[in-house]
Design an enzyme around this catalytic site. Structure first.
Site, PDB file in Angstrom:
ATOM      1  N   PRO A 100      30.807  45.425  54.410  1.00 50.58           N
ATOM      2  CA  PRO A 100      30.815  44.314  53.641  1.00 50.58           C
ATOM      3  C   PRO A 100      30.840  42.703  54.373  1.00 50.58           C
ATOM      4  O   PRO A 100      30.458  41.901  53.972  1.00 50.58           O
ATOM      5  CB  PRO A 100      31.907  44.315  52.305  1.00 50.58           C
ATOM      6  CG  PRO A 100      32.886  45.347  52.835  1.00 50.58           C
ATOM      7  CD  PRO A 100      32.051  46.127  53.787  1.00 50.58           C
ATOM      8  N   GLU A 127      38.934  51.371  54.757  1.00 48.72           N
ATOM      9  CA  GLU A 127      39.077  49.818  55.009  1.00 48.72           C
ATOM     10  C   GLU A 127      38.063  49.713  55.968  1.00 48.72           C
ATOM     11  O   GLU A 127      37.858  48.765  56.719  1.00 48.72           O
ATOM     12  CB  GLU A 127      40.423  49.651  55.345  1.00 48.72           C
ATOM     13  CG  GLU A 127      41.433  49.416  54.211  1.00 48.72           C
ATOM     14  CD  GLU A 127      40.922  48.522  53.145  1.00 48.72           C
ATOM     15  OE1 GLU A 127      40.561  47.335  53.351  1.00 48.72           O
ATOM     16  OE2 GLU A 127      41.016  49.059  51.985  1.00 48.72           O
ATOM     17  N   ARG A 169       9.737  52.584  52.497  1.00 45.13           N
ATOM     18  CA  ARG A 169       8.740  52.182  51.474  1.00 45.13           C
ATOM     19  C   ARG A 169       7.637  51.351  52.326  1.00 45.13           C
ATOM     20  O   ARG A 169       6.610  50.964  52.066  1.00 45.13           O
ATOM     21  CB  ARG A 169       8.857  51.607  50.383  1.00 45.13           C
ATOM     22  CG  ARG A 169       9.377  50.331  50.262  1.00 45.13           C
ATOM     23  CD  ARG A 169      10.087  49.765  48.976  1.00 45.13           C
ATOM     24  NE  ARG A 169       9.126  49.261  48.197  1.00 45.13           N
ATOM     25  CZ  ARG A 169       8.594  48.164  48.530  1.00 45.13           C
ATOM     26  NH1 ARG A 169       8.775  47.320  49.339  1.00 45.13           N
ATOM     27  NH2 ARG A 169       7.707  47.631  47.679  1.00 45.13           N
ATOM     28  N   ASP A 184       5.078  41.802  47.386  1.00 42.37           N
ATOM     29  CA  ASP A 184       6.629  41.955  46.990  1.00 42.37           C
ATOM     30  C   ASP A 184       7.723  40.798  46.980  1.00 42.37           C
ATOM     31  O   ASP A 184       7.163  39.660  47.467  1.00 42.37           O
ATOM     32  CB  ASP A 184       7.594  42.915  48.091  1.00 42.37           C
ATOM     33  CG  ASP A 184       7.184  44.069  48.016  1.00 42.37           C
ATOM     34  OD1 ASP A 184       6.652  44.876  47.088  1.00 42.37           O
ATOM     35  OD2 ASP A 184       7.268  44.890  49.181  1.00 42.37           O
TER      36      ASP A 184
END
Ligand code: ADE
Length: 281
Positions: A100, A127, A169, A184
């Site tokens: 993150p 963590e 993709r 897209d």
């Protein structure tokens, strides 16, 4: 393209056998290898985590199993000779570390990674991984710490599934229709920086709801204009930040009229601001 994933939950990566990625594997377009990190943890309990130096909650992944695992994967057979051209940055892998606290994963990064011959993903639990692992491998490989969004998941495996699907993709021949990603949302080009608008298919009426007349008019120009207006409308509603940062030169006269009808107006720098935002003089 070769993909390696090192994880303590190999079964979490089972979805890579399904659908688009599964078919690309079956066709030999993707060589996916999932490795159990615990194979490189040598104590009786195959321990991969320990308490953090400096204290604090949670556990940190130990560097030794990651080091051994990465050494083994990096030393394993190289990707196909034709895969490592100069444009792709050589034949070494890009190591993708989901976290993150990484840089945002965007369509642009997906396009960049889709051009690489070999990606190694290192999803962590707890963590995160002892910092020295990233430092060590950054000296001999292209290491990218990447976040899939501003939320914290229990581990990096779901982010790996997200990133692999976005990348796979884009590989030539994987989607079947090369045109499919041209429009897209976030694709570079025609609809740059606008979200895709709504889509419809048969039947022409469902539960009393029809489809917009213009889509069955056969008028390609009007259909393109309608799609663009719907993209503007949806982007203004869901992602006003994307409109606000658009180069005003990207908007034609009709775009401007549509934005005005949605309450948007141009400031002194020409950039459009949302309804209610003071327009600079
Ligand atoms: N691991 C936990 N949360 C994550 C996120 N948002 N992106 C990437 N890896 C993660």
């Amino acid at each position: 393209m070769r993909l390696d994933v090192i994880t303590i939950f190999p079964e979490y990566l089972e979805p890579l056998n399904v659908s688009l990625v599964g078919k690309a594997r079956a066709r030999g377009q993707l060589d996916v290898r999932v490795h159990d990190l615990r194979a490189w943890a040598h104590d009786r309990h195959h321990t991969v985590d320990d308490t953090p130096y400096g204290g604090g909650p949670g556990m940190v992944m130990k560097p030794e199993p990651w080091g051994e695992a990465l050494d083994a994967v990096l030393a394993s057979s190289a990707p196909p000779a034709d895969a490592g051209d100069a444009a792709a940055g050589g034949s070494g892998p890009v190591i993708v570390v989901p976290t993150p606290s990484g840089r945002p994963f965007t369509q642009e990064l997906a396009v960049e990674l889709a051009a690489k011959p070999w990606l190694v993903f290192t999803p962590a639990r707890y963590e995160g991984i002892d910092r020295r692992v990233v430092e060590e491998y950054a000296e001999r490989a292209d290491v990218r710490e990447v976040s899939i969004g501003d939320y914290v998941l229990a581990g990096g495996e779901a982010p790996v599934l997200v990133m692999v699907e976005a990348i796979a993709r884009l590989l030539p021949g994987v989607l079947g229709n090369a045109e499919s990603h041209r429009d897209d949302s976030f694709a570079p080009g025609a609809m740059a920086d606008l979200l895709e608008g709504p889509v419809y298919t048969k039947p022409p009426e469902w539960r009393g709801r029809g489809v917009p007349d213009v889509l069955v008019s056969g008028h390609h120009g009007r259909i393109a204009r309608w799609r663009r207006d719907e993209a503007l409308r949806r982007t203004a509603g869901h992602r006003p930040d994307l409109i606000a940062r658009c180069d005003p030169a990207a908007f034609d006269k009709h775009d401007r009229a549509t934005l005005h009808s949605l309450g948007w107006s141009a400031g002194s720098d020409g950039r459009f601001g949302p309804p209610g935002q003071a327009v600079e003089e």
